[in-house]
Design a protein around this motif. Structure first.
Motif, PDB file in Angstrom:
ATOM      1  N   HIS A   1       3.122  -2.623   3.469  1.00 24.42           N
ATOM      2  CA  HIS A   1       2.170  -2.384   1.979  1.00 24.42           C
ATOM      3  C   HIS A   1       1.200  -1.363   2.271  1.00 24.42           C
ATOM      4  N   PHE A   2       0.690  -0.820   1.238  1.00 20.82           N
ATOM      5  CA  PHE A   2      -0.488  -0.122   1.158  1.00 20.82           C
ATOM      6  C   PHE A   2      -1.663  -0.648   0.374  1.00 20.82           C
ATOM      7  N   GLY A   3      -2.551  -1.197   0.852  1.00 21.30           N
ATOM      8  CA  GLY A   3      -3.440  -2.098  -0.011  1.00 21.30           C
ATOM      9  C   GLY A   3      -2.733  -3.276  -0.556  1.00 21.30           C
ATOM     10  N   GLY A   4      -2.723  -3.274  -2.089  1.00 20.96           N
ATOM     11  CA  GLY A   4      -2.090  -3.984  -2.659  1.00 20.96           C
ATOM     12  C   GLY A   4      -0.546  -3.621  -3.223  1.00 20.96           C
ATOM     13  N   VAL A   5      -0.187  -2.746  -2.795  1.00 25.21           N
ATOM     14  CA  VAL A   5       1.002  -2.112  -3.236  1.00 25.21           C
ATOM     15  C   VAL A   5       2.219  -2.356  -1.988  1.00 25.21           C
ATOM     16  N   VAL A   6       2.884  -3.232  -2.516  1.00 24.40           N
ATOM     17  CA  VAL A   6       4.118  -3.417  -1.415  1.00 24.40           C
ATOM     18  C   VAL A   6       4.987  -2.365  -1.811  1.00 24.40           C
ATOM     19  N   ALA A   7       5.111  -1.393  -0.718  1.00 24.03           N
ATOM     20  CA  ALA A   7       6.078  -0.294  -0.617  1.00 24.03           C
ATOM     21  C   ALA A   7       7.548  -0.666  -0.282  1.00 24.03           C
ATOM     22  N   VAL A   8       7.632  -1.588   0.762  1.00 27.85           N
ATOM     23  CA  VAL A   8       8.954  -1.866   1.377  1.00 27.85           C
ATOM     24  C   VAL A   8       8.945  -3.422   1.376  1.00 27.85           C
TER      25      VAL A   8
ATOM     26  N   GLY B   1      17.606   5.432  -5.317  1.00 27.95           N
ATOM     27  CA  GLY B   1      16.745   4.515  -6.224  1.00 27.95           C
ATOM     28  C   GLY B   1      16.071   5.377  -6.634  1.00 27.95           C
ATOM     29  N   PRO B   2      15.384   4.768  -7.961  1.00 25.38           N
ATOM     30  CA  PRO B   2      14.445   5.648  -8.697  1.00 25.38           C
ATOM     31  C   PRO B   2      12.955   6.127  -8.116  1.00 25.38           C
ATOM     32  N   ASN B   3      12.451   6.895  -8.615  1.00 25.33           N
ATOM     33  CA  ASN B   3      11.183   7.194  -7.906  1.00 25.33           C
ATOM     34  C   ASN B   3      10.328   6.247  -7.637  1.00 25.33           C
ATOM     35  N   GLY B   4       9.482   6.220  -6.451  1.00 22.01           N
ATOM     36  CA  GLY B   4       8.519   5.262  -6.123  1.00 22.01           C
ATOM     37  C   GLY B   4       9.427   3.842  -5.762  1.00 22.01           C
ATOM     38  N   SER B   5      10.492   4.010  -5.419  1.00 21.89           N
ATOM     39  CA  SER B   5      11.430   2.786  -5.063  1.00 21.89           C
ATOM     40  C   SER B   5      11.233   2.312  -3.488  1.00 21.89           C
ATOM     41  N   GLY B   6      10.451   3.290  -2.669  1.00 20.95           N
ATOM     42  CA  GLY B   6      10.312   2.985  -1.152  1.00 20.95           C
ATOM     43  C   GLY B   6      11.325   3.805  -0.408  1.00 20.95           C
ATOM     44  N   LYS B   7      11.902   4.535  -0.844  1.00 21.80           N
ATOM     45  CA  LYS B   7      12.957   5.400  -0.087  1.00 21.80           C
ATOM     46  C   LYS B   7      12.132   6.338   1.189  1.00 21.80           C
ATOM     47  N   THR B   8      11.267   7.120   0.715  1.00 11.71           N
ATOM     48  CA  THR B   8      10.531   7.968   1.772  1.00 11.71           C
ATOM     49  C   THR B   8       9.891   7.064   2.891  1.00 11.71           C
ATOM     50  N   THR B   9       9.326   5.872   2.193  1.00 10.68           N
ATOM     51  CA  THR B   9       8.483   4.975   2.949  1.00 10.68           C
ATOM     52  C   THR B   9       9.561   4.576   4.086  1.00 10.68           C
ATOM     53  N   VAL B  10      10.498   4.248   3.872  1.00  8.84           N
ATOM     54  CA  VAL B  10      11.691   3.510   4.670  1.00  8.84           C
ATOM     55  C   VAL B  10      11.883   4.790   5.572  1.00  8.84           C
TER      56      VAL B  10
HETATM   57  N1  ADP Z   1       0.343   6.638   1.791  1.00 10.65           N
HETATM   58  C1  ADP Z   1       0.507   5.950   0.793  1.00 10.65           C
HETATM   59  N2  ADP Z   1      -0.431   5.235   0.136  1.00 10.65           N
HETATM   60  C2  ADP Z   1      -0.372   4.523  -0.807  1.00 10.65           C
HETATM   61  N3  ADP Z   1       0.686   4.024  -1.428  1.00 10.65           N
HETATM   62  C3  ADP Z   1       1.981   4.552  -1.202  1.00 10.65           C
HETATM   63  C4  ADP Z   1       1.853   5.485   0.029  1.00 10.65           C
HETATM   64  N4  ADP Z   1       3.236   6.075   0.223  1.00 10.65           N
HETATM   65  C5  ADP Z   1       3.656   5.465  -0.723  1.00 10.65           C
HETATM   66  N5  ADP Z   1       3.155   4.804  -1.498  1.00 10.65           N
HETATM   67  C6  ADP Z   1       3.696   3.813  -2.675  1.00 10.65           C
HETATM   68  O1  ADP Z   1       4.772   3.117  -1.957  1.00 10.65           O
HETATM   69  C7  ADP Z   1       5.839   3.157  -3.091  1.00 10.65           C
HETATM   70  C8  ADP Z   1       7.279   3.721  -2.686  1.00 10.65           C
HETATM   71  O2  ADP Z   1       6.685   5.396  -2.316  1.00 10.65           O
HETATM   72  P1  ADP Z   1       7.819   6.026  -1.918  1.00 10.65           P
HETATM   73  O3  ADP Z   1       8.318   5.319  -0.776  1.00 10.65           O
HETATM   74  O4  ADP Z   1       7.385   7.379  -1.802  1.00 10.65           O
HETATM   75  O5  ADP Z   1       9.050   6.206  -3.058  1.00 10.65           O
HETATM   76  P2  ADP Z   1      10.342   7.013  -3.081  1.00 10.65           P
HETATM   77  O6  ADP Z   1      10.514   7.823  -1.993  1.00 10.65           O
HETATM   78  O7  ADP Z   1      11.544   6.244  -3.477  1.00 10.65           O
HETATM   79  O8  ADP Z   1      10.101   7.959  -4.403  1.00 10.65           O
HETATM   80  C9  ADP Z   1       5.195   3.942  -4.434  1.00 10.65           C
HETATM   81  O9  ADP Z   1       4.502   2.784  -5.290  1.00 10.65           O
HETATM   82  C10 ADP Z   1       4.184   4.742  -3.873  1.00 10.65           C
HETATM   83  O10 ADP Z   1       3.168   5.162  -4.707  1.00 10.65           O
END
Ligand code: ADP
Ligand code: MG
Length: 252
Positions: free
Chosen positions: A12-19, A36-45
Motif C-alpha cells: 500500500h501507499f499510505g491509504g491506497v492499497v495498490a497490490v 487490467g485497466p489503468n491504476g489496477s496495480g500492474k506496474t507496482t507488481v
Molecule cells: N509511488 C506511488 N505512490 C502512491 N501511489 C502509487 C504509487 N505507485 C502507484 N500508486 C497507486 O497504486 C495504484 C496502482 O498503480 P499502478 O501499479 O501504476 O497501476 P497500473 O500500472 O496498472 O496502471 C494506483 O492507484 C496508483 O495511483
C-alpha cells in the motif's frame, strides 16, 4: 515448471492499497500477459518482482529460492530483468556503441559484444541509424535500441511494461517479432500491455488485475471472455482502457 511463484503480495501507499493479495505463477518459457485497466496495480507488481519495491506482505520465489525484496542487481544476476532497468542510453554515443557498451557491462568480451551488437542492429532494423548519436533517434528507434541493450545477454525472464505504447506499428511488429524469436529460444516474458491484439497474439496465458487484485488468470482466451474482466474494462472510463478497447477484447 514455475520459474516464479508469487504468493499473497500486498503493498500500500499510505491509504491506497495498490497490490492486494496477488498470487500467480510465471511458467518457464511462457509469455505471460499482465493486463487490467489503468491504476489496477500492474506496474507496482513489476516493481515488486524486479526488486524496485519491497512488499508489505507476500512472497516471491524463483524456482526454489526465496527472492522476495531482493535488490534489482541481485535479481538481474539471477536473470530477472525489468526492461529499461539496466538501460542507460548514452545520448551522445552512437546507437552501435551503446549496444557494445551494454554487452561489455554485462561481462561479454569486446569481440563478442561487437558480434552480438551487429546481429541486433540487423534484427532491430537499426542499420540506417546505427552510427547516429542515440539522442537523435526517434522514440520508437530508441525503444528498439533499449530492447537490444537489454537482450545483448538475454535475461531468463524479462518484464516489459507497456513496450508498445506510442510506438509506430512497423516498429511494434519488429518488437513483437523480437519477443517471439526469444520465446522460441525458451526465454520467459512477463508482458504488461494495453494492446489487446498484440497480447492475444503473443501470450498463451494472462493474468488480469483490477483495483489491486487478480480477477482472472489462465488461458488468454478464457481470461478475455471472463465476465469480471469485461466488467473491469467497461467500468473504467479512462482514455487508454475505455470503450475504444472493447472491440479488441472480443475473442475469435
Ligand atoms: N509511488 C506511488 N505512490 C502512491 N501511489 C502509487 C504509487 N505507485 C502507484 N500508486 C497507486 O497504486 C495504484 C496502482 O498503480 P499502478 O501499479 O501504476 O497501476 P497500473 O500500472 O496498472 O496502471 C494506483 O492507484 C496508483 O495511483
Ligand atoms: Mg502501469
Amino acid at each position: 515448471m514455475n520459474l516464479l511463484t508469487i504468493e499473497g503480495l500486498f503493498v500500500h501507499f499510505g491509504g491506497v492499497v495498490a497490490v492486494d493479495n496477488v498470487s500467480f505463477d510465471v511458467r518457464q518459457g511462457e509469455i505471460l500477459g499482465l493486463i487490467g485497466p489503468n491504476g489496477s496495480g500492474k506496474t507496482t507488481v513489476l516493481n515488486l518482482l524486479s526488486g524496485f519495491l519491497a512488499p508489505h506482505a507476500g512472497k516471491v520465489r524463483m524456482r526454489d529460492e526465496d527472492v522476495t525484496a531482493m535488490s534489482p542487481d541481485r535479481l538481474a544476476q539471477r536473470g530477472v530483468l525489468r526492461m529499461f532497468q539496466m538501460t542507460r542510453v548514452f545520448t551522445r554515443m552512437s546507437a552501435f556503441d551503446n549496444l557494445l557498451t551494454a554487452g561489455m557491462a554485462r561481462g561479454l568480451s569486446e569481440a563478442e559484444s561487437n558480434r552480438r551488437a551487429q546481429a541486433l542492429v540487423e534484427e532491430l532494423t537499426l542499420g540506417p541509424v546505427q552510427y547516429l548519436d542515440a539522442g537523435q533517434l526517434s522514440g520508437g528507434q530508441r525503444k528498439l535500441l533499449e530492447f537490444g541493450m537489454c537482450f545483448i545477454e538475454p535475461p531468463l525472464v524479462a518484464m516489459l511494461d507497456e513496450p508498445f505504447a506510442a510506438v509506430h506499428p512497423v516498429m511494434r511488429e519488429v518488437m513483437a517479432q523480437f519477443i517471439r524469436a526469444r520465446h522460441a529460444q525458451g526465454f520467459t516474458f512477463l508482458l504488461v500491455s494495453h494492446d489487446m491484439p498484440i497480447v492475444v497474439d503473443l501470450c498463451q496465458r494472462a493474468v488480469c488485475m483490477n483495483a489491486g487484485r487478480v480477477i482472472a488468470a489462465g488461458d488468454i482466451h478464457s481470461v478475455l471472455k471472463n465476465h469480471d474482466v469485461i466488467e473491469a474494462y467497461l467500468g473504467n472510463g479512462d482514455a487508454q482502457s475505455g470503450p475504444d478497447d472493447l472491440p479488441s477484447l472480443e475473442v475469435h
